[in-house]
Motif scaffolding. Structure first.
Motif, PDB file in Angstrom:
ATOM      1  N   ASN A  32       0.839  -1.205   0.000  1.00  0.00           N
ATOM      2  CA  ASN A  32       0.000   0.000   0.000  1.00  0.00           C
ATOM      3  C   ASN A  32       0.877   1.259   0.000  1.00  0.00           C
ATOM      4  O   ASN A  32       1.536   1.584   0.989  1.00  0.00           O
ATOM      5  N   ASP A  33       0.847   2.011  -1.107  1.00  0.00           N
ATOM      6  CA  ASP A  33       1.722   3.190  -1.247  1.00  0.00           C
ATOM      7  C   ASP A  33       1.376   4.330  -0.285  1.00  0.00           C
ATOM      8  O   ASP A  33       2.217   5.194  -0.029  1.00  0.00           O
ATOM      9  N   ALA A  34       0.134   4.329   0.231  1.00  0.00           N
ATOM     10  CA  ALA A  34      -0.255   5.404   1.167  1.00  0.00           C
ATOM     11  C   ALA A  34       0.337   5.165   2.564  1.00  0.00           C
ATOM     12  O   ALA A  34       0.367   6.057   3.394  1.00  0.00           O
ATOM     13  N   VAL A  35       0.796   3.949   2.802  1.00  0.00           N
ATOM     14  CA  VAL A  35       1.409   3.630   4.096  1.00  0.00           C
ATOM     15  C   VAL A  35       2.927   3.719   3.924  1.00  0.00           C
ATOM     16  O   VAL A  35       3.550   2.869   3.289  1.00  0.00           O
ATOM     17  N   HIS A  36       3.514   4.777   4.487  1.00  0.00           N
ATOM     18  CA  HIS A  36       4.967   4.942   4.338  1.00  0.00           C
ATOM     19  C   HIS A  36       5.719   4.157   5.397  1.00  0.00           C
ATOM     20  O   HIS A  36       6.814   3.656   5.161  1.00  0.00           O
ATOM     21  N   GLY A  37       5.141   4.112   6.608  1.00  0.00           N
ATOM     22  CA  GLY A  37       5.766   3.360   7.689  1.00  0.00           C
ATOM     23  C   GLY A  37       4.703   2.658   8.501  1.00  0.00           C
ATOM     24  O   GLY A  37       3.568   3.149   8.586  1.00  0.00           O
ATOM     25  N   TYR A  38       5.038   1.507   9.057  1.00  0.00           N
ATOM     26  CA  TYR A  38       4.080   0.860   9.962  1.00  0.00           C
ATOM     27  C   TYR A  38       4.814   0.063  11.023  1.00  0.00           C
ATOM     28  O   TYR A  38       6.002  -0.232  10.886  1.00  0.00           O
ATOM     29  N   ILE A  39       4.053  -0.219  12.075  1.00  0.00           N
ATOM     30  CA  ILE A  39       4.621  -1.009  13.173  1.00  0.00           C
ATOM     31  C   ILE A  39       3.651  -2.115  13.544  1.00  0.00           C
ATOM     32  O   ILE A  39       2.441  -1.983  13.346  1.00  0.00           O
ATOM     33  N   ILE A  40       4.211  -3.178  14.077  1.00  0.00           N
ATOM     34  CA  ILE A  40       3.383  -4.210  14.691  1.00  0.00           C
ATOM     35  C   ILE A  40       3.633  -4.070  16.187  1.00  0.00           C
ATOM     36  O   ILE A  40       4.772  -4.254  16.650  1.00  0.00           O
ATOM     37  N   ASP A  53       9.802   0.035   7.711  1.00  0.00           N
ATOM     38  CA  ASP A  53       9.994  -0.507   9.058  1.00  0.00           C
ATOM     39  C   ASP A  53      10.198   0.632  10.072  1.00  0.00           C
ATOM     40  O   ASP A  53      11.310   0.910  10.515  1.00  0.00           O
ATOM     41  N   ALA A  54       9.073   1.278  10.436  1.00  0.00           N
ATOM     42  CA  ALA A  54       9.164   2.493  11.266  1.00  0.00           C
ATOM     43  C   ALA A  54       9.780   2.250  12.641  1.00  0.00           C
ATOM     44  O   ALA A  54      10.306   3.172  13.253  1.00  0.00           O
ATOM     45  N   ASP A  55       9.740   1.028  13.142  1.00  0.00           N
ATOM     46  CA  ASP A  55      10.341   0.726  14.450  1.00  0.00           C
ATOM     47  C   ASP A  55      11.835   0.403  14.349  1.00  0.00           C
ATOM     48  O   ASP A  55      12.511   0.260  15.367  1.00  0.00           O
ATOM     49  N   CYS A  56      12.338   0.215  13.120  1.00  0.00           N
ATOM     50  CA  CYS A  56      13.746  -0.165  12.892  1.00  0.00           C
ATOM     51  C   CYS A  56      14.090  -1.501  13.562  1.00  0.00           C
ATOM     52  O   CYS A  56      15.099  -1.631  14.241  1.00  0.00           O
ATOM     53  N   PHE A  57      13.214  -2.491  13.366  1.00  0.00           N
ATOM     54  CA  PHE A  57      13.424  -3.816  13.950  1.00  0.00           C
ATOM     55  C   PHE A  57      13.883  -4.839  12.908  1.00  0.00           C
ATOM     56  O   PHE A  57      14.315  -5.934  13.246  1.00  0.00           O
ATOM     57  N   PHE A  66      16.927   4.185   9.480  1.00  0.00           N
ATOM     58  CA  PHE A  66      16.015   4.666  10.519  1.00  0.00           C
ATOM     59  C   PHE A  66      16.729   4.583  11.862  1.00  0.00           C
ATOM     60  O   PHE A  66      17.771   3.929  11.983  1.00  0.00           O
ATOM     61  N   MET A  67      16.125   5.218  12.868  1.00  0.00           N
ATOM     62  CA  MET A  67      16.652   5.144  14.238  1.00  0.00           C
ATOM     63  C   MET A  67      15.763   4.220  15.059  1.00  0.00           C
ATOM     64  O   MET A  67      14.536   4.400  15.029  1.00  0.00           O
ATOM     65  N   PRO A  68      16.334   3.286  15.808  1.00  0.00           N
ATOM     66  CA  PRO A  68      15.473   2.552  16.739  1.00  0.00           C
ATOM     67  C   PRO A  68      14.858   3.573  17.702  1.00  0.00           C
ATOM     68  O   PRO A  68      15.564   4.460  18.199  1.00  0.00           O
ATOM     69  N   ALA A  69      13.535   3.477  17.914  1.00  0.00           N
ATOM     70  CA  ALA A  69      12.805   4.611  18.502  1.00  0.00           C
ATOM     71  C   ALA A  69      13.305   5.015  19.899  1.00  0.00           C
ATOM     72  O   ALA A  69      13.589   6.192  20.134  1.00  0.00           O
ATOM     73  N   THR A  70      13.417   4.064  20.813  1.00  0.00           N
ATOM     74  CA  THR A  70      13.791   4.459  22.182  1.00  0.00           C
ATOM     75  C   THR A  70      15.264   4.876  22.258  1.00  0.00           C
ATOM     76  O   THR A  70      15.578   5.954  22.794  1.00  0.00           O
ATOM     77  N   PRO A  71      16.205   4.089  21.724  1.00  0.00           N
ATOM     78  CA  PRO A  71      17.600   4.548  21.751  1.00  0.00           C
ATOM     79  C   PRO A  71      17.789   5.883  21.022  1.00  0.00           C
ATOM     80  O   PRO A  71      18.509   6.766  21.505  1.00  0.00           O
ATOM     81  N   GLY A  72      17.121   6.037  19.890  1.00  0.00           N
ATOM     82  CA  GLY A  72      17.230   7.303  19.143  1.00  0.00           C
ATOM     83  C   GLY A  72      16.703   8.454  19.991  1.00  0.00           C
ATOM     84  O   GLY A  72      17.274   9.551  20.013  1.00  0.00           O
ATOM     85  N   GLY A  73      15.612   8.213  20.705  1.00  0.00           N
ATOM     86  CA  GLY A  73      15.031   9.236  21.572  1.00  0.00           C
ATOM     87  C   GLY A  73      15.978   9.605  22.709  1.00  0.00           C
ATOM     88  O   GLY A  73      16.105  10.785  23.066  1.00  0.00           O
ATOM     89  N   ILE A  74      16.658   8.619  23.266  1.00  0.00           N
ATOM     90  CA  ILE A  74      17.604   8.881  24.365  1.00  0.00           C
ATOM     91  C   ILE A  74      18.749   9.755  23.852  1.00  0.00           C
ATOM     92  O   ILE A  74      19.173  10.721  24.507  1.00  0.00           O
TER      93      ILE A  74
END
Ligand code: NAP
Length: 293
Positions: A88-96, A118-122, A137-145
């Motif tokens: 789906n081209d309208a979905v640029h990033g998604y997470i499970i 892969d918005a979570d970078c997993f 991408f940045m892994p979300a929590t480490p990137g946030g830190i």
């Protein structure tokens, strides 16, 4: 002296303001960055995280949707949903949203995600790129830190960093990022876990101490070097009949006691959590930008 509070709310607000500019530029080109979250089952904590991700995306002018699946969803059904999101081209990033119900295989599910979405970078491709110092991408929590440290001008080069916890989503990627030869790296990193013999011998040496264990009061004042920077990743719900929801959120650090010894400290809530959501939104915007580069 009381530690200086690292204000995640303020840093996240500044970060999202910059992000809004990137979203605006994409919108001018007719692209609305879209984030989808797949939520399986009805775990209240997971549902609340997903809601805050959707709210955050909407506020930035992004598209956002949540796909809710029942707790007994089969792997085949989840794979179909992943394949549809990949196409789906309208979905640029998604997470499970994790954790998954026990009949579902985390690795099979995460590895099926198209790495560019892969918005979570997993995904292993993104973990590999990150490990090689060429992150997509940045892994979300480490990137946030790392953004929190940057915002308070806390240098990592040459510092002793101790990370409590070695999970794939927090401790492990953060240890890689902080030890890399880079502006936000160059630290000497020690990672502690259940087989570490005496945590305090390590934590006492830490200029920067990160707690990502999932257990309240894991870090107490006697474990902390005076003046150290304390990053509390833990998010633990503890029962509290006085609280409106019947529980309150605490971190892994004894906030009161440690505040009297540390130089800087992140509160829970109001610290790392807000930055985690911000990085996820940033990854989605990056994914959308990559489609036009
Ligand atoms: P996890 O996958 O359960 O990993 C916990 C780590 O801590 C493991 O490495 C484990 O060691 C270690 N550990 C646990 N109990 C221990 C003990 N008693 N003694 C020594 N080591 C122990 O957890 P996670 O996903 O990294 O999350 C950790 C915490 O951060 C949780 O409270 C979670 O809710 C929170 N979190 C917050 C955010 C945010 O945005 N603020 C994001 C993600 C997670 P072993 O490897 O040896 O088992």
């Amino acid at each position: 002296m009381e530690a200086q509070i690292i204000d995640g709310k303020k840093v996240a607000a500044d970060f999202r303001e910059q992000l809004a500019g990137r979203v605006e530029k994409l919108r001018e080109r007719g692209i609305v960055p879209g984030l989808t979250a797949v939520l399986i089952g009805s775990d209240p904590a997971s549902a609340s995280y997903v809601r805050s991700k959707k709210r955050g995306a909407k506020k930035l002018g992004m598209n956002s949707q949540v796909i809710e699946l029942p707790a007994d969803t089969s792997q085949r059904k989840l794979n179909d949903v992943i394949d549809q999101l990949n196409a789906n081209d309208a979905v640029h990033g998604y997470i499970i949203q994790l954790p998954l119900p026990s009949q579902l295989n985390v690795h099979e599910s995460l590895y099926r995600i198209r790495p560019e979405k892969d918005a979570d970078c997993f995904h292993p491709e993104n973990v590999g790129l990150l490990t090689l110092g060429r992150p997509r991408f940045m892994p979300a929590t480490p990137g946030g830190i790392i953004e929190l440290l940057k915002a308070y001008d806390i240098q990592t080069s040459g510092k002793e960093v101790v990370i409590l916890g070695r999970s794939d989503i927090v401790g492990r990627p953060l240890s890689i990022m902080l030890s890399q030869k880079s502006a936000q790296g160059n630290a000497t990193v020690t990672v502690c876990h259940t087989r570490t013999k005496n945590w305090t011998t390590h934590t006492k040496n830490a200029d920067i101490l990160v707690a990502a264990v999932g257990r309240p009061d894991t870090v107490t004042a006697d474990m902390v070097k005076p003046g150290a920077v304390i990053i509390d990743v833990g998010m633990n719900r503890i029962e509290d009949p006085q609280a409106k929801k019947g529980y309150r959120l605490v971190g892994d650090v004894d906030y009161q006691g440690v505040s009297e010894v540390a130089g800087y400290i992140t509160p829970v809530p109001g610290g790392v959590g807000l930055m985690t959501v911000s990085m996820l939104l940033a990854n989605t915007v990056t994914a959308a930008e990559l489609t036009v580069k």
